[in-house]
Design a protein around this motif. Structure first.
Motif, PDB file in Angstrom:
ATOM      1  N   TYR A   1       0.815  -1.041   0.086  1.00  0.00           N
ATOM      2  CA  TYR A   1       0.082   0.137  -0.064  1.00  0.00           C
ATOM      3  C   TYR A   1       1.011   1.203  -0.016  1.00  0.00           C
ATOM      4  CZ  TYR A   1      -4.460  -2.376   0.830  1.00  0.00           C
ATOM      5  OH  TYR A   1      -5.421  -3.182   0.736  1.00  0.00           O
TER       6      TYR A   1
ATOM      7  N   GLN B   1       1.037   5.475   0.667  1.00  0.00           N
ATOM      8  CA  GLN B   1       0.169   6.617   1.204  1.00  0.00           C
ATOM      9  C   GLN B   1       0.917   7.921   0.881  1.00  0.00           C
ATOM     10  OE1 GLN B   1       0.028   6.609   5.666  1.00  0.00           O
ATOM     11  NE2 GLN B   1      -1.730   8.020   5.627  1.00  0.00           N
TER      12      GLN B   1
ATOM     13  N   ALA C   1      -5.085   9.216   2.234  1.00  0.00           N
ATOM     14  CA  ALA C   1      -5.282   7.746   2.983  1.00  0.00           C
ATOM     15  C   ALA C   1      -4.139   6.611   2.124  1.00  0.00           C
ATOM     16  CB  ALA C   1      -6.897   7.409   2.380  1.00  0.00           C
ATOM     17  N   PRO C   2      -4.344   5.533   2.653  1.00  0.00           N
ATOM     18  CA  PRO C   2      -3.266   4.643   2.053  1.00  0.00           C
ATOM     19  C   PRO C   2      -4.205   3.866   1.004  1.00  0.00           C
ATOM     20  CG  PRO C   2      -3.330   4.295   4.548  1.00  0.00           C
ATOM     21  CD  PRO C   2      -4.126   5.258   4.066  1.00  0.00           C
TER      22      PRO C   2
END
Lengths: 113, 111
Positions: B36, B38, B43-44
């Motif tokens: 992920y 960010q 937001a991630p």
């Protein structure tokens, strides 16, 4: 447009006050999560909810509780907030199943004085 | 229990150089692995996800190879861009649908 909405974005509370963080999603996702993010610690799971009234503790549930009365809403409650609960809180949702993508909200930055 | 380790807290690179962010994991079964990303004040969001058939996932020039023998899922890119500056999380699927994240690696790309 798939969306996870968190309210509020910023919140300042005094130690001992109660805190309510709200999260909503418009994708009818079954599973929802609350994480907190702290520098050097990454994203730590507080609670997971598999559906309405089906909640399970994550890795750091102490000091928190959750409520999910509708599939699209998942609340995080801090009863008598502590200064060490100052953090950024993220809500996320996923359709269901462990291999699915998590969709995150924009986060709530909570400061407990 | 299941865990993810990202050993580098901060990686600073010059634009155009290759990127490699380390991720190792411990799991009692064969989990899915994720990266992920960010960006600042965002937001991630998902960058990559491992496949069940050993294909190498790729997205936005990034790729990662799941090596079960060494329990690793390192993130790579051949040439860093300024826009790659962000916080990167490696994660795995734990039991009961939980996604377990590593500590995160901040990638800073300089001109």
């Amino acid at each position: 447009d798939m969306k996870v909405t968190q309210m509020p974005r910023y919140l300042i509370k005094r130690m001992g006050e109660n805190v309510l963080l709200e999260c909503g999603q418009d994708m009818s996702h079954e599973t929802m999560y609350w994480y907190r993010q702290d520098p050097g610690l990454g994203l730590q799971l507080i609670y997971i909810s598999y559906d309405v009234d089906s909640n399970s503790e994550g890795d750091i549930p102490k000091g928190y509780r959750v409520s999910r009365k509708k599939r699209e809403h998942f609340s995080l409650i801090l009863d008598s907030a502590k200064t060490n609960q100052t953090s950024v809180y993220f809500c996320a949702s996923t359709p269901g199943g462990s291999a699915e993508t998590l969709y995150f909200g924009s986060g709530t930055r909570l400061t407990v004085l | 229990g299941d865990s993810v380790t990202q050993t580098e807290g901060l990686v600073t690179l010059t634009e155009g150089l290759p990127v490699m962010l380390n991720c190792t994991y411990q799991s009692t079964y064969s989990p899915f692995l994720f990266w992920y990303v960010q960006h600042l004040n965002e937001a991630p969001k998902l960058l990559l996800k491992s496949f069940t058939d050993n294909k190498r996932p790729e997205h936005q020039g990034f790729h990662a190879t799941l090596h079960k023998s060494s329990s690793s899922f390192h993130l790579q890119k051949s040439s860093a861009q300024l826009s790659d500056s962000a916080l990167y999380y490696c994660a795995l699927t734990g039991n009961q649908g939980k996604l377990i994240f590593g500590q995160g690696t901040k990638l800073s790309i300089k001109p």
